[in-house]
Enzyme design. Structure first.
Site, mmCIF file in Angstrom:
data_model
loop_
_atom_site.group_PDB
_atom_site.id
_atom_site.type_symbol
_atom_site.label_atom_id
_atom_site.label_comp_id
_atom_site.label_asym_id
_atom_site.label_seq_id
_atom_site.Cartn_x
_atom_site.Cartn_y
_atom_site.Cartn_z
ATOM 1 C CG HIS A 64 -3.423 3.155 2.001
ATOM 2 N ND1 HIS A 64 -4.073 2.670 0.884
ATOM 3 C CD2 HIS A 64 -3.382 2.125 2.899
ATOM 4 C CE1 HIS A 64 -4.403 1.411 1.094
ATOM 5 N NE2 HIS A 64 -4.000 1.059 2.301
ATOM 6 C CB CYS A 108 -0.941 -0.001 1.196
ATOM 7 S SG CYS A 108 -1.964 -1.481 1.276
ATOM 8 C CG ASN A 130 -6.898 -1.228 1.505
ATOM 9 O OD1 ASN A 130 -6.152 -0.936 0.585
ATOM 10 N ND2 ASN A 130 -6.439 -1.595 2.692
#
Length: 320
Positions: free
Chosen positions: A247, A115, A277
């Site tokens: 993020h 990520c 996500n």
């Protein structure tokens, strides 16, 4: 503060056609729309169909970026793709994109930092483009995480979505690279894993596994530290940052970071409710959306922060 010319000339995103709601998931596992929304902020996520892969999504983004900027593929010097869910171990996703768009002169390779991958790639691209000769590069983040998730495990299946986003950057123009902070905590990497299978392995071992509490604690501890350090490295104060593009792992993490930094929530855009996500695609999708809707304007200072598997965390501070 050392200011380096580094301009985002175009930004774009691509999401799979299929949308899966929380209610859709509740029909196949022990969960509910309310449970997911309260704990994560997610309402829907996009899931790739059979013909949609990380490389096809990234190729669509690359084509959009070239069209927006009026740049030909031949003018590209580099293509970086951040991903933890490539189509193949080899060729690299970036090489596939390079071939499909006809970027004959571009060096292309993937970067795997989960990520944090897009932020790490922004940093690497700035180094690659440095020099007196005018250059262009594509920085893409793409994921098809739905193929790494056990769709019977509500601790992970409700969190992740598929998509791709990216930017076309140049070492010329009005934008600037202001500072960064990157950190890897490899001794904590077992908190978030997805591995290739060896002969005789349990097939379940290939799925994405996460210790949610450990990752949450890591994020609320390390993200404020990284943001504070990167902004200081840029010679700025937190108050001088116009937008914090974090993020999109969990809406509660973003809210806690804003509180810890004593910055208004309005500086922290969110799109997790719609896309979930998306790992390395998260920050470029958020950037593209907020540039397109006019929230991010030329001259604004933007801090992009990624955090996740590795464990990794990284912040890059840019003037858009």
């Amino acid at each position: 503060m050392t200011t380096t010319p580094y301009t985002i000339l175009a930004s774009a995103g691509c999401l799979p056609e299929r949308t899966v709601t929380n209610d859709d998931l509740a029909a196949r596992m022990d969960t509910s729309d309310e449970w997911i929304r309260q704990r994560t902020g997610i309402r829907t996520r996009h899931i790739a169909g059979p013909a949609e892969t990380t490389s096809t999504l990234c190729t669509t983004v690359a084509q959009q970026l070239l069209a927006q900027a009026g740049i030909s593929a031949d003018q590209l010097s580099y293509i970086l793709v951040a991903t933890m869910s490539p189509d193949y171990a080899t060729p690299a996703t970036a090489a596939q994109v390079q071939g499909r768009i006809g970027a004959r002169h571009a060096v292309a390779f993937d970067l795997s930092a989960a990520c944090s991958g897009f932020v790490y790639s922004l940093h690497v691209m700035q180094r690659l483009l440095a020099g007196s000769e005018k250059r262009y590069g594509l920085v893409l983040g793409g994921e098809v995480l739905s193929r790494l998730v056990d769709w019977h495990d509500r601790s992970t299946a409700v969190l992740f979505g598929d998509g791709a986003g990216g930017v076309l950057v140049s070492n010329r123009g009005p934008g600037a690279y202001l500072g960064a902070d990157l950190r890897t905590l490899g001794d904590q990497g077992d908190a978030l894993t997805a591995r290739q299978l060896a002969a005789g392995d349990d097939p379940q071992a290939a799925y994405l596994h996460m210790n949610g509490r450990r990752v949450y604690s890591f994020a609320v501890r390390e993200v404020p530290r990284s943001l504070t350090q990167a902004v200081a490295n840029a010679g700025l104060t937190l108050a001088q940052v116009d937008h914090f593009c974090l993020h999109q792992a969990n809406a509660r993490i973003v809210a806690q970071v804003a509180k810890d930094l004593d910055q208004p929530a309005s500086k922290f855009p969110l799109n997790i409710a719609q896309v979930g996500n998306t790992a390395a695609a998260s920050e470029p999708l958020l950037l593209a959306e907020n540039i397109a809707n006019g929230t991010i304007q030329r001259g604004d200072v933007v801090a992009c922060c990624g955090f996740g598997g590795g464990l990794t965390v990284g912040t890059v501070v840019l003037r858009y």
